[in-house]
Each structure stands twice: as C-alpha cells, then as structure tokens.
Design an enzyme around this catalytic site. Sequence first.
Site, PDB file in Angstrom:
ATOM      1  N   GLN A  83     -24.575  54.510  62.324  1.00 24.26           N
ATOM      2  CA  GLN A  83     -24.090  55.844  62.696  1.00 24.26           C
ATOM      3  C   GLN A  83     -23.092  55.764  63.851  1.00 24.26           C
ATOM      4  O   GLN A  83     -23.085  56.604  64.757  1.00 24.26           O
ATOM      5  CB  GLN A  83     -25.260  56.764  63.037  1.00 24.26           C
ATOM      6  CG  GLN A  83     -25.943  57.339  61.811  1.00 24.26           C
ATOM      7  CD  GLN A  83     -24.971  58.104  60.907  1.00 24.26           C
ATOM      8  OE1 GLN A  83     -23.991  58.686  61.365  1.00 24.26           O
ATOM      9  NE2 GLN A  83     -25.235  58.090  59.610  1.00 24.26           N
ATOM     10  N   SER A  84     -22.211  54.783  63.817  1.00 23.53           N
ATOM     11  CA  SER A  84     -21.272  54.587  64.924  1.00 23.53           C
ATOM     12  C   SER A  84     -20.135  55.607  64.915  1.00 23.53           C
ATOM     13  O   SER A  84     -19.413  55.751  63.916  1.00 23.53           O
ATOM     14  CB  SER A  84     -20.692  53.180  64.814  1.00 23.53           C
ATOM     15  OG  SER A  84     -19.559  53.064  65.633  1.00 23.53           O
ATOM     16  N   ASN A  85     -19.964  56.269  66.056  1.00 20.00           N
ATOM     17  CA  ASN A  85     -18.809  57.153  66.233  1.00 20.00           C
ATOM     18  C   ASN A  85     -17.525  56.340  66.354  1.00 20.00           C
ATOM     19  O   ASN A  85     -16.464  56.748  65.906  1.00 20.00           O
ATOM     20  CB  ASN A  85     -18.977  58.001  67.496  1.00 20.00           C
ATOM     21  CG  ASN A  85     -20.208  58.873  67.424  1.00 20.00           C
ATOM     22  OD1 ASN A  85     -20.336  59.680  66.520  1.00 20.00           O
ATOM     23  ND2 ASN A  85     -21.141  58.687  68.355  1.00 20.00           N
ATOM     24  N   CYS A  87     -16.838  53.453  64.904  1.00 24.45           N
ATOM     25  CA  CYS A  87     -16.365  53.008  63.592  1.00 24.45           C
ATOM     26  C   CYS A  87     -15.762  54.167  62.795  1.00 24.45           C
ATOM     27  O   CYS A  87     -14.754  53.996  62.113  1.00 24.45           O
ATOM     28  CB  CYS A  87     -17.488  52.326  62.821  1.00 24.45           C
ATOM     29  SG  CYS A  87     -17.859  50.700  63.533  1.00 24.45           S
TER      30      CYS A  87
END
Length: 355
Positions: A83-85, A87
């Site tokens: 859930q990386s912002n 990326c």
Amino acid sequence: MMSTEEVRRRLSKYSRVELAHLPTPIEHLSTLSNQLGGPPIHIKRDDQTGLAFGGNKARKLEFIMGDVVEQEADSIVTWAGVQSNWCRQVAAGAARAGKKAILVLLKRPGLPASEDGNLLIDRVFQADVRLQEASGEKGFLEYDNVAEWVAPVLREEEAAGRKAYLAPIGGSIVEGSMGGPFGAFGYLLAFVELLDQTRAQGFTPQTVVLATGSAGTQAGLLAGAKLLSPETRVVGISVAGSGDEISRLVDGITQAVLDEVGDGETVDSDDIVVFDEYLGEGYGILNQQTVDTIGLVARTEGVLLDPVYTGKAMTGLLDLAGKGQVCDGEVVFLHTGGTPALFPYRDEILAGIRR
Ligand SMILES: Cc1ncc(COP(=O)(O)O)c(C=O)c1O
C-alpha cells in the site's frame, strides 16, 4: 540567513519535471485549535499536490524524475510495501514523463494486501508490479533482502536493452541511481513555499509537525529551517522505526542537502526531533487512537487523514500540544497525503470509528 529567493535560485540548477500543483494551500484549523485550547494549528495541504490523489511524493518526484530524464533512463525501479503511496506516485510520475515504472511491492503478514487503494491505482497506471512475500519481522526501513529482489529486475531491464534507474524507498536516502538528495530537495522547496506563505499572513511557524518514515521529507524541511528560519522546530512523528533509527536517517539526508545547497552549515543533534511514541505496534498497524484522531479531524475540520501516516502524526501533535510540550507559538501540521489507504483499511476503520 539566506533569503527564500536565494534557495530557489540555488535549486534551479537541478533538473525537474513539473508534476505537483503548487503552492498547496495552508489553512487554519480553528475548531480543532479552540477545542484543544493550545497553540494555533495550521495545516499545509500537501495531500493536495495533485499527482494521482496527491501526497508528499509529488514534490520529491519533480526532482527525481528530472534526474531520470537527465540520465536518459527508460524505466524507474523502486520498492516499498503493497500500500505504498510512494510507489503510487512513482507510477503516475513515470507515466507523465513517458517512462516505465517497475514496482517491487512487499507483502507483509498482517498488513492489507488487497487490489485496492494504492495498489489499485498502480494497476490503473499499468505499472509493472512485482509482488514479493516478505517476513513480518522486518519493518519498513529494513533493507536486508531488497537488493536480492531488485537485482533480477535490473538484470531483466539490462538484458532487454533498457536503462533502469533504481530509486530508493520514499526517494529519500542517496542510494541506487540517485546521486543526490533529490527527494529532500522537494521539501527544502516546500519549506521555502511555506515560509513565503506564512510570512505573507504575518507569522513564522514555531513548530512544523509531520509523519516521518524514510526521512527525506523531514530532512528537506530541516535543511530549510537551518538555512532560512532557525526559530522553526521541525518535529517528526515516526510511523516506521525507532527514534534513533529515523534520527540517523534525518541527519545524513539533511547534511547531504546542506552540502549541496548551503554555505557550510552543519546539522547538530539538537536540531533533530523525532518522537516514536505514536508508532503503536509498528508500521501500517492501525490502532484505536489513530482511528479516533482520523474521526476527530474529519468531524471538526472536514479534513481526511490517513491510517498509516498522518493519522498517527496528528495523534502525536494533539497529544504533545495537549501536554504543552514541544508545540509553542504557531504550529503547522504538514498533511503528507496517504488518503487512498483509507479504503484497504475499511474494516478496521469501520470497527473503530465512533458513530
Ligand atoms: C502519506 C505519507 N506521509 C509521510 C510519509 C513519510 O515521508 P518520508 O518517507 O519522506 O519520511 C510518507 C512516505 O513514506 C507518506 O506516504
């Protein structure tokens, strides 16, 4: 003291790709400040930077994508949690710059991994997503197996005759293909922007509070305070690691920024303020206090925080301000974004929200 114009001039020699909607607004959280009975709290809306739902990575990526273009790379390779912002905004920035994004996304036990929120958006951008099981023991900042997971991707790109640009998690530390603290430059410029805005409103922030993880955002702001406004304290609320661990990162990146842009200034240990008391059980693990804060800020101010970063950072600010610690004078909370993660955390939020 340097002028804001001089900092802008010194940064203008670095390549940039325009990605962010700037300046972002600054708003007074009057109801929340009154309820708290403490210092006036303002919010700098970097959740409104505009690139694929906004967030702090848009400012960082202006410089990083500038370097990708300058190095004539074909693809940008990076890694982080599912859930990386970071990326998500890399996927968007790469699309804007006509580059391919290859994202190594680490699935950790206990954290949401559904095709929702940031991962859904990565898919919409047609980023090349490589999901990788990772153990739960290591936190957000532990890099142990990453080289092993990223190396085959770099070899693939090379074999296909494409030049890959390896960017570090969060675009923060000077590592991989990134030969300077380019991500943190984005937050040095953000500090310039903030100071110009608050001075126009007749005040200088005494305290700037933010969520800190890979530490580039805090480092850029701290470099700004060192160069432009020593009366401003930059307070990081860790969402990812121990105070010592994050402080070391802040130290290294801030010094790298000052070495590039300053006139010989050095970071002192007193300059670095990181609280790790609000991390709870660890990176990405939501707790009741954080859900309460998200609910409170939504209800009182109509502002959405996120479950992984800004919810915890605001919990820290409210607690510290309530105790009369740290937050003197005018306080600015930097909203660093992250709101797409509200959706994959829906079950825990619904269970915790007070209705
Ligand atoms: C929403 C949000 N806030 C804060 C941060 C922390 O920024 P940094 O990694 O520069 O410390 C991140 C990224 O990690 C983020 O996505």
